[in-house]
Structures are given as structure tokens and as C-alpha cells.
Motif scaffolding. Sequence first.
Motif, PDB file in Angstrom:
ATOM      1  N   LYS A   1      98.390 -16.660 -21.543  1.00 28.75           N
ATOM      2  CA  LYS A   1      98.633 -17.841 -20.701  1.00 28.75           C
ATOM      3  C   LYS A   1      97.535 -17.942 -19.644  1.00 28.75           C
ATOM      4  CE  LYS A   1     102.620 -18.200 -22.742  1.00 28.75           C
ATOM      5  NZ  LYS A   1     102.657 -19.037 -23.944  1.00 28.75           N
TER       6      LYS A   1
ATOM      7  N   ALA B   1      93.707 -15.733 -16.426  1.00 32.09           N
ATOM      8  CA  ALA B   1      94.091 -15.609 -17.834  1.00 32.09           C
ATOM      9  C   ALA B   1      94.851 -14.299 -17.975  1.00 32.09           C
ATOM     10  CB  ALA B   1      92.855 -15.620 -18.715  1.00 32.09           C
TER      11      ALA B   1
ATOM     12  N   LEU C   1      97.344 -20.510 -23.385  1.00 34.30           N
ATOM     13  CA  LEU C   1      95.935 -20.180 -23.601  1.00 34.30           C
ATOM     14  C   LEU C   1      95.783 -19.738 -25.054  1.00 34.30           C
ATOM     15  CD1 LEU C   1      93.168 -19.869 -22.385  1.00 34.30           C
ATOM     16  CD2 LEU C   1      93.821 -17.641 -21.495  1.00 34.30           C
ATOM     17  N   GLU C   2      95.116 -20.562 -25.875  1.00 37.22           N
ATOM     18  CA  GLU C   2      95.063 -20.278 -27.311  1.00 37.22           C
ATOM     19  C   GLU C   2      94.062 -19.194 -27.658  1.00 37.22           C
ATOM     20  OE1 GLU C   2      96.525 -24.574 -29.097  1.00 37.22           O
ATOM     21  OE2 GLU C   2      94.549 -23.755 -29.636  1.00 37.22           O
ATOM     22  N   GLU C   3      92.962 -19.174 -26.919  1.00 39.12           N
ATOM     23  CA  GLU C   3      91.914 -18.180 -27.199  1.00 39.12           C
ATOM     24  C   GLU C   3      91.122 -17.916 -25.935  1.00 39.12           C
ATOM     25  OE1 GLU C   3      91.076 -15.565 -28.404  1.00 39.12           O
ATOM     26  OE2 GLU C   3      90.769 -16.107 -30.490  1.00 39.12           O
ATOM     27  N   ALA C   4      90.618 -16.661 -25.865  1.00 40.98           N
ATOM     28  CA  ALA C   4      89.747 -16.291 -24.752  1.00 40.98           C
ATOM     29  C   ALA C   4      88.575 -15.499 -25.321  1.00 40.98           C
ATOM     30  CB  ALA C   4      90.498 -15.469 -23.721  1.00 40.98           C
ATOM     31  N   VAL C   5      87.394 -15.653 -24.740  1.00 38.39           N
ATOM     32  CA  VAL C   5      86.209 -14.930 -25.203  1.00 38.39           C
ATOM     33  C   VAL C   5      85.488 -14.324 -24.004  1.00 38.39           C
ATOM     34  CG1 VAL C   5      84.014 -15.100 -26.444  1.00 38.39           C
ATOM     35  CG2 VAL C   5      85.902 -16.632 -27.051  1.00 38.39           C
ATOM     36  N   ARG C   6      85.116 -13.048 -24.096  1.00 39.85           N
ATOM     37  CA  ARG C   6      84.270 -12.424 -23.070  1.00 39.85           C
ATOM     38  C   ARG C   6      82.841 -12.654 -23.507  1.00 39.85           C
ATOM     39  NH1 ARG C   6      85.515  -8.487 -19.511  1.00 39.85           N
ATOM     40  NH2 ARG C   6      87.297  -7.771 -20.786  1.00 39.85           N
ATOM     41  N   ILE C   7      82.102 -13.460 -22.792  1.00 36.23           N
ATOM     42  CA  ILE C   7      80.776 -13.885 -23.238  1.00 36.23           C
ATOM     43  C   ILE C   7      79.840 -12.688 -23.416  1.00 36.23           C
ATOM     44  CG2 ILE C   7      78.709 -15.171 -22.560  1.00 36.23           C
ATOM     45  CD1 ILE C   7      80.597 -17.243 -21.254  1.00 36.23           C
TER      46      ILE C   7
ATOM     47  N   GLY D   1      81.422 -10.810 -26.655  1.00 32.45           N
ATOM     48  CA  GLY D   1      81.993 -11.529 -27.790  1.00 32.45           C
ATOM     49  C   GLY D   1      83.440 -11.142 -28.067  1.00 32.45           C
TER      50      GLY D   1
ATOM     51  N   LYS E   1      87.344 -11.069 -28.196  1.00 32.65           N
ATOM     52  CA  LYS E   1      88.274 -12.195 -28.199  1.00 32.65           C
ATOM     53  C   LYS E   1      89.685 -11.735 -27.841  1.00 32.65           C
ATOM     54  CE  LYS E   1      86.103 -15.494 -31.392  1.00 32.65           C
ATOM     55  NZ  LYS E   1      84.852 -15.390 -30.655  1.00 32.65           N
TER      56      LYS E   1
ATOM     57  N   THR F   1      93.211 -10.775 -26.046  1.00 35.91           N
ATOM     58  CA  THR F   1      93.552 -10.021 -24.835  1.00 35.91           C
ATOM     59  C   THR F   1      92.445  -9.046 -24.450  1.00 35.91           C
ATOM     60  OG1 THR F   1      94.798  -8.566 -26.293  1.00 35.91           O
ATOM     61  CG2 THR F   1      96.058 -10.216 -25.062  1.00 35.91           C
ATOM     62  N   ASP F   2      91.631  -8.636 -25.394  1.00 38.55           N
ATOM     63  CA  ASP F   2      90.488  -7.766 -25.057  1.00 38.55           C
ATOM     64  C   ASP F   2      89.489  -8.498 -24.173  1.00 38.55           C
ATOM     65  OD1 ASP F   2      90.558  -6.455 -28.400  1.00 38.55           O
ATOM     66  OD2 ASP F   2      91.421  -5.619 -26.549  1.00 38.55           O
ATOM     67  N   ALA F   3      89.556  -9.807 -24.195  1.00 41.06           N
ATOM     68  CA  ALA F   3      88.565 -10.594 -23.459  1.00 41.06           C
ATOM     69  C   ALA F   3      88.957 -10.772 -22.008  1.00 41.06           C
ATOM     70  CB  ALA F   3      88.406 -11.957 -24.121  1.00 41.06           C
ATOM     71  N   ILE F   4      90.270 -10.525 -21.704  1.00 41.30           N
ATOM     72  CA  ILE F   4      90.717 -10.831 -20.347  1.00 41.30           C
ATOM     73  C   ILE F   4      91.231  -9.596 -19.637  1.00 41.30           C
ATOM     74  CG2 ILE F   4      91.244 -13.214 -20.959  1.00 41.30           C
ATOM     75  CD1 ILE F   4      94.114 -12.511 -21.304  1.00 41.30           C
TER      76      ILE F   4
ATOM     77  N   ARG G   1      86.219  -7.541 -13.157  1.00 40.13           N
ATOM     78  CA  ARG G   1      86.654  -6.152 -13.270  1.00 40.13           C
ATOM     79  C   ARG G   1      85.814  -5.231 -12.417  1.00 40.13           C
ATOM     80  NH1 ARG G   1      88.238  -5.052 -19.610  1.00 40.13           N
ATOM     81  NH2 ARG G   1      89.658  -6.832 -19.765  1.00 40.13           N
TER      82      ARG G   1
ATOM     83  N   GLU H   1      78.516 -19.257 -25.993  1.00 37.86           N
ATOM     84  CA  GLU H   1      78.353 -17.795 -26.048  1.00 37.86           C
ATOM     85  C   GLU H   1      76.892 -17.430 -26.126  1.00 37.86           C
ATOM     86  OE1 GLU H   1      81.528 -16.531 -29.155  1.00 37.86           O
ATOM     87  OE2 GLU H   1      80.640 -14.680 -28.332  1.00 37.86           O
TER      88      GLU H   1
ATOM     89  N   GLY I   1      80.759 -13.956 -18.047  1.00 34.51           N
ATOM     90  CA  GLY I   1      81.795 -14.963 -17.946  1.00 34.51           C
ATOM     91  C   GLY I   1      82.764 -15.010 -19.102  1.00 34.51           C
ATOM     92  N   LYS I   2      83.543 -16.084 -19.113  1.00 35.76           N
ATOM     93  CA  LYS I   2      84.648 -16.223 -20.060  1.00 35.76           C
ATOM     94  C   LYS I   2      84.657 -17.617 -20.665  1.00 35.76           C
ATOM     95  CE  LYS I   2      86.922 -12.319 -19.024  1.00 35.76           C
ATOM     96  NZ  LYS I   2      85.688 -11.607 -18.663  1.00 35.76           N
ATOM     97  N   ILE I   3      85.248 -17.708 -21.856  1.00 40.35           N
ATOM     98  CA  ILE I   3      85.544 -19.015 -22.441  1.00 40.35           C
ATOM     99  C   ILE I   3      87.032 -19.047 -22.735  1.00 40.35           C
ATOM    100  CG2 ILE I   3      85.066 -20.656 -24.295  1.00 40.35           C
ATOM    101  CD1 ILE I   3      82.429 -19.161 -24.774  1.00 40.35           C
ATOM    102  N   PHE I   4      87.702 -20.084 -22.284  1.00 40.46           N
ATOM    103  CA  PHE I   4      89.141 -20.251 -22.521  1.00 40.46           C
ATOM    104  C   PHE I   4      89.370 -21.497 -23.355  1.00 40.46           C
ATOM    105  CE2 PHE I   4      89.811 -16.802 -19.903  1.00 40.46           C
ATOM    106  CZ  PHE I   4      89.506 -17.002 -18.569  1.00 40.46           C
ATOM    107  N   ILE I   5      90.236 -21.386 -24.374  1.00 39.85           N
ATOM    108  CA  ILE I   5      90.581 -22.547 -25.201  1.00 39.85           C
ATOM    109  C   ILE I   5      92.012 -22.968 -24.876  1.00 39.85           C
ATOM    110  CG2 ILE I   5      90.572 -23.556 -27.511  1.00 39.85           C
ATOM    111  CD1 ILE I   5      88.017 -22.214 -27.238  1.00 39.85           C
TER     112      ILE I   5
END
Lengths: 290, 112, 112, 112
Positions: free
Chosen positions: C2, C64, C96-102, C105, C107, C109-112, D38, D78, D89-93
Motif C-alpha cells: 500500500k 510505501a 500499490l500494485e508494484e514498486a521498483v528500487r531503481i 531493479g 521489485k 516488497t524488496d524494493a521498499i 534507509r 529505471e 529512488g523508487k518507482i511506484f505503480i
Amino acid sequence: NDEILSRARASFIGMAIGDALGATVEFLTATEIQHKFGTFKEIVGGGWLRLKPGQVTDDTQMALCIARAITTAGGWSLEGIAQNFAAWLQSRPVDCGDTCRKGIRAYMLHGHLEVPPSKWDAGNGAAMRLLPAALYAFPDKELLSKYVVEQAHLTHNSPLSDAACINLGELLHLALSGASKNRLRRRVDNLTEEFPAFSFTPYHGLASGYVVDTLQTVFHWFFKGRSFEECLVGTVNQGGDADTTGAICGMLAGAYYGMEGIPARWIKKLDQKVLAELEQVTPLLLKARP
Amino acid sequence: MKLVEAIIKPFKMDEVKDALNEIGIEGITVSEVKGFGRQKGHTELYRGAEYVVDFIPKIKMEIAVPDELVNKVVETIENTAKTGRIGDGKIFIIPLEEAVRIRTGEKGTDAI
Amino acid sequence: MKLVEAIIKPFKMDEVKDALNEIGIEGITVSEVKGFGRQKGHTELYRGAEYVVDFIPKIKMEIAVPDELVNKVVETIENTAKTGRIGDGKIFIIPLEEAVRIRTGEKGTDAI
Amino acid sequence: MKLVEAIIKPFKMDEVKDALNEIGIEGITVSEVKGFGRQKGHTELYRGAEYVVDFIPKIKMEIAVPDELVNKVVETIENTAKTGRIGDGKIFIIPLEEAVRIRTGEKGTDAI
Ligand SMILES: Nc1ncnc2c1ncn2[C@@H]1O[C@H](COP(=O)(O)OP(=O)(O)O)[C@@H](O)[C@H]1O
Ligand SMILES: Nc1ncnc2c1ncn2[C@@H]1O[C@H](COP(=O)(O)OP(=O)(O)O)[C@@H](O)[C@H]1O
Ligand SMILES: Nc1ncnc2c1ncn2[C@@H]1O[C@H](COP(=O)(O)OP(=O)(O)O)[C@@H](O)[C@H]1O
Ligand SMILES: [Mg+2]
Ligand SMILES: [Mg+2]
């Protein structure tokens, strides 16, 4: 007759004075009020709404909406009340409670004249404004119940709020007919028997917008005070939802102690336009009675 | 409930806010944003010098709305924010799973 | 996952941030926003005339959060941001459908 | 449709914007935000200076995107926003239920 009219005026004016006086200390705690004012007892405006001295808030304004609807229609008109509420809300009033806003919005957008029951509707927003309905129904208990609950359900639909409205209305009727404090106390004891939540002995000092806290505070100080001023000062110095506890205490103490009981300095300080309208509308309400 | 997000021209903010007030909506969260879109860069005077910027200042309004009000709110914003000229902006409807009024702990539509 | 969006009183930001850190939440994105609601703005003197500024500065925090932490996060913000006075603010829960740690890469819960 | 929200390093904005333009994405809403991450008290380079601070200025980009373009948009951001160093940073969908172009009243993918 003259006695009734005089008490009715005192009740409506007492309400407006309680509103204007309490608004300065709304949301402060009793301790904060003590530190800031000592014993707070002058109408000075300010407060979180940054009011002018003597300016009234939603409590009095919504009551006037009800009064105007009755006198304009020459009788009870729930639709008229709802329309006045809507026009009032659109006029950007100085404040409007969350629950009241929700109900008025439902009317504006869908024409609803009654909100669905909700446990979150046990606020004091319906009780604070019911005086005109009580005056218009005087001395008929049946009509009183009908009207105070109908106007309440425009925004508040909960058993606690309904009970508060009906009982507050009956207390006003008793006071208007000159009943003694003991008589009023017995009536309140009936209420606390049926709804123990409203019991105020021992008094816990809660004065929030929750209608139970509100009435506990009003009852405690109304029965403790020995004059209109004492009752009202005790109530508003409790803080919390002070403009509304003040308004309700003011209407009850006003009806009980009459015009002679209301300090002249407070009447002078009250918004004179509001005062004029109260004086104008009160006899009309009594005359319009079915 | 939905979160209605409107990106509009800054000079339209008061008008949109007033129109929302008229339908009983008071709670709005506003942020200043920069918009990139079809409306291309304009020249700006800054410290006496003219220069081209390809972003346009916009206002973002966020309004949490009960489902039954969404259409009215969108319609109201559309009608007031529109000039018919490029860059009028966008309205986005995002699902709102829960809302909380911090002061009272109220949840759901009672919170907004 | 979320996206928890909290609109709070600015002076509460550090307190809320610290309380979130205490429960292991580090990543927060913060923006300064203007709040319109029951809590009214102040009057300002400008060129001799008094006028009402009817918004209140607020802080918006976006966090997130994995589903299993949402309640704890909401509770933490509620408890720390609350003063009991009008204008304490709102918490919104957005899916929150998807998250990415730039940086990596990663994706989800690992991303947040 | 989705609302793609990207929190990136400010100096990367023009690069990301250009890369998005290359794949046909023009409409973007940008805001200046503060990021907490973090790495407590980590250093970051900002305008040539090294920062050991709690928060770091970031840029937030919001891009409403039709479903079929989401992956391409995420990939593009990305690749361009990445430096490999902490704080990229982050990307959120976020699900986007409806979009409206205020100027024309167009809805759905026609609006974005
Ligand atoms: N796909 C999009 N995602 C997010 N914001 C957008 C998008 N498209 C446009 N915007 C926002 O809307 C504003 C207006 O869009 P623009 O394309 O200039 O004109 P129009 O509103 O007439 O379509 C932009 O400045 C930008 O802030
Ligand atoms: N429906 C809403 N949608 C978006 N933001 C809102 C909404 N209602 C309130 N807010 C935000 O929350 C803040 C506080 O709301 P307010 O009505 O002043 O008091 P309270 O927090 O006691 O409910 C506002 O300043 C505004 O930023
Ligand atoms: N859980 C989160 N929710 C919202 N924003 C976040 C979250 N985690 C990180 N961010 C944002 O992303 C930025 C970068 O995150 P950070 O943890 O510093 O490094 P990295 O991107 O390398 O993981 C932060 O400054 C913050 O703005
Ligand atoms: Mg009031
Ligand atoms: Mg009140």
C-alpha cells in the motif's frame, strides 16, 4: 402569555450568549483556560475561529435556520429547514461540524431529509440547535418528540443523539413553564436511569462534542450553579466543545432564570444584529404554534 | 472512496475551490507542481532576462471523496477549471481503500 | 503493498518520522502542501489591507508499505500526529500494485 | 491505466524526461519533494556539495500511462534514472481508474 415569552426570549438569548462566550475557549482544556484567563467570564471573541467579540457560531446560526424556516412557512417545514441549512453552508459560515456538513451535503446533492443511522452520529450537533423546535412545539410533548428528532435526523441519526434531543427538549418545556430546579433534576434523573451514560455523578469533567460528554457537563454545572452566570461560567471554563456546552447550558439556564437572570453586560456584548433577530423571531415562533 | 487528483491551471484554483465549497466539499490538499505536456514552453521574464522554460506551473488538488460524490466532484472541477485552451489539465481517479481522520480516529467516509 | 499518504501538521513531522523509524520504517517521501478544511487560515496584512489566507501549511508524507505493516504504520502516525485539535490531518491508504528500487531493479516488497 | 510515480535524483530529471519523450510520453507532472531513505546520515552529492543529511531533495514525477505502456515506461525510467549509487529512488505503480482531459472532456486512454 408574557411569562412564557419572556422565558423563551431568555432561552434563545442565553443560548447565543453561551455560544459567543464559549467559542473563545473551544478546544482548550480546563487547565489551559485557568492559565490563560484565570476564571474566564467575559465575551471577548478570538479563539480558534478568531471571532469578533460577541460573534456567534454554527450553534446559533443553525438554530436561526430552523426558526426562520418555521416562521416563513407559518408551521413545521423540514424541507424549509434543510434548504436554510444548505443556503447557510454555502454562505461559508465561520464553522460547521463534520457530521452536520455531511448531512447538509447529502440534502444538497440528493434531497435526503434523513441520514442513515450511524454510530458516529452521537455528536451534539443536533441537540445544540433544537431550541426553536422546542419553542414551536411548546407545551406538547408528542409534537416536541416528533419535531426535535425530525430536525436532528437531517444530520444526526443515533439513539444517543435522539435521547439527548428529546430530553433536552422536555427540560426546556419544564423550565419555560416555570418548573423548579428539583422538578428539572427529577426529569434528568429519569433520563440517566434510562440512559446511564448520561449520568454526571460523579462528574468526570469531560466536555467534548460527544453528546454524552456535552450533556454531562451542562447538567453538572446547571444544577451546581445558583445563577445564570454561575451555570454558564462553570460550563465554559470546562473547555472542550465550550461554545456548544455553553449554548446548551445558556438555553436551559435562560429558560430557567429568565431575562432578569442574564447579565446585562453579556447582552450588550452579543452581536446586536443576532440579538435583534432573536427578539424578532421568538414571539413569532410562539405565535405560530399549532 | 476515491482520491480525486486534479492538475489545473493555477489561476483557476480559487474558482474550483469555491465551486467545490458550493457542493459542500471543504477538505482539499493542494500542492504546487510543474507540468510538462502538449502545452509547450513559454518565455518567462526572470531578473530582467527572458528565457524559455518547457514546464508550466500547475496546481495539483487532492480530494478524498465518497463514491457517490465522485461524478459530481469531477463534473464540478471540469466545468470550472476548463478554458478550452491547451493545458487546462487532467483529473485522475485513484481508488482509496481507507481514510482516517487523525483527530478523532474516524474511518471511512466519516473521515472525509 | 500500500501507499500510505499522511497529511499532518508540519511541527509533527520529526516526531512522526522518528516514531516510524522506531518501527523499522525508514523510507519516506515528504512534500509541503497547502491544506483546506475545517481549520481555517489566518488573516494577513498586505499593503494595509487585511485579508484571509484560507489555507494552512501541511506536510504530506508518502510511505510505501508491505501489507502486513500497514496497520502498525497507520496506528503509529495516528498516535504521534494527533493533538486532538482541528486540523490534525488525514491518512489515506492507496493500493500499490508494484514498486521498483531503481538502484538495484529489485521489485515488490524488496524494493521498499 | 496506471499512475506511474517515480522518485528520482533531481539532476536526472531532464534525462528521464527526454528518454520518456523518445518513447512518445509527453505528459508528466513533476513536484519537488524531500526523501528520507534507509541509509541514515549517508552522504549525497547535491549541486557539487556532499550532504550528510537526514533528507535529500528529490524529484517526484507522476505519469498517467495506458496499461500496455507501463513496462516500457518503468524500464525507461529505471535505465535513465539509475546511477547505481545509494538514493537512486523508487518507482511506484498505482491503479488509475479513470482519467479526464479537462480541455475536451475526453476520458480514459484518450485523456492521457
Ligand atoms: N499523462 C500524464 N500524466 C500526468 N500528468 C499529465 C499527463 N498529461 C498531462 N499531464 C498534466 O496535465 C497538464 C496539461 O496537459 P497538456 O497536455 O499540456 O494539455 P491538455 O490538458 O490540454 O491536454 C500538464 O502540464 C501536466 O501537468
Ligand atoms: N477530503 C479531503 N481530501 C483531501 N485532503 C483533505 C480532506 N479533508 C481534509 N483534508 C486535509 O486534511 C487537513 C485537515 O483537515 P481539517 O478539516 O482541517 O481538520 P481535521 O483534521 O480535524 O479533520 C486539511 O487541511 C487538508 O489538507
Ligand atoms: N518505502 C518508501 N516509501 C516512499 N518513499 C520511499 C520509500 N523508500 C524510499 N523512498 C524514497 O526513495 C528515495 C531513495 O531511497 P533510499 O532508501 O535512500 O535509497 P535507494 O533508492 O538506493 O533504496 C528516498 O529518499 C525516498 O524519497
Ligand atoms: Mg460552534
Ligand atoms: Mg461546538
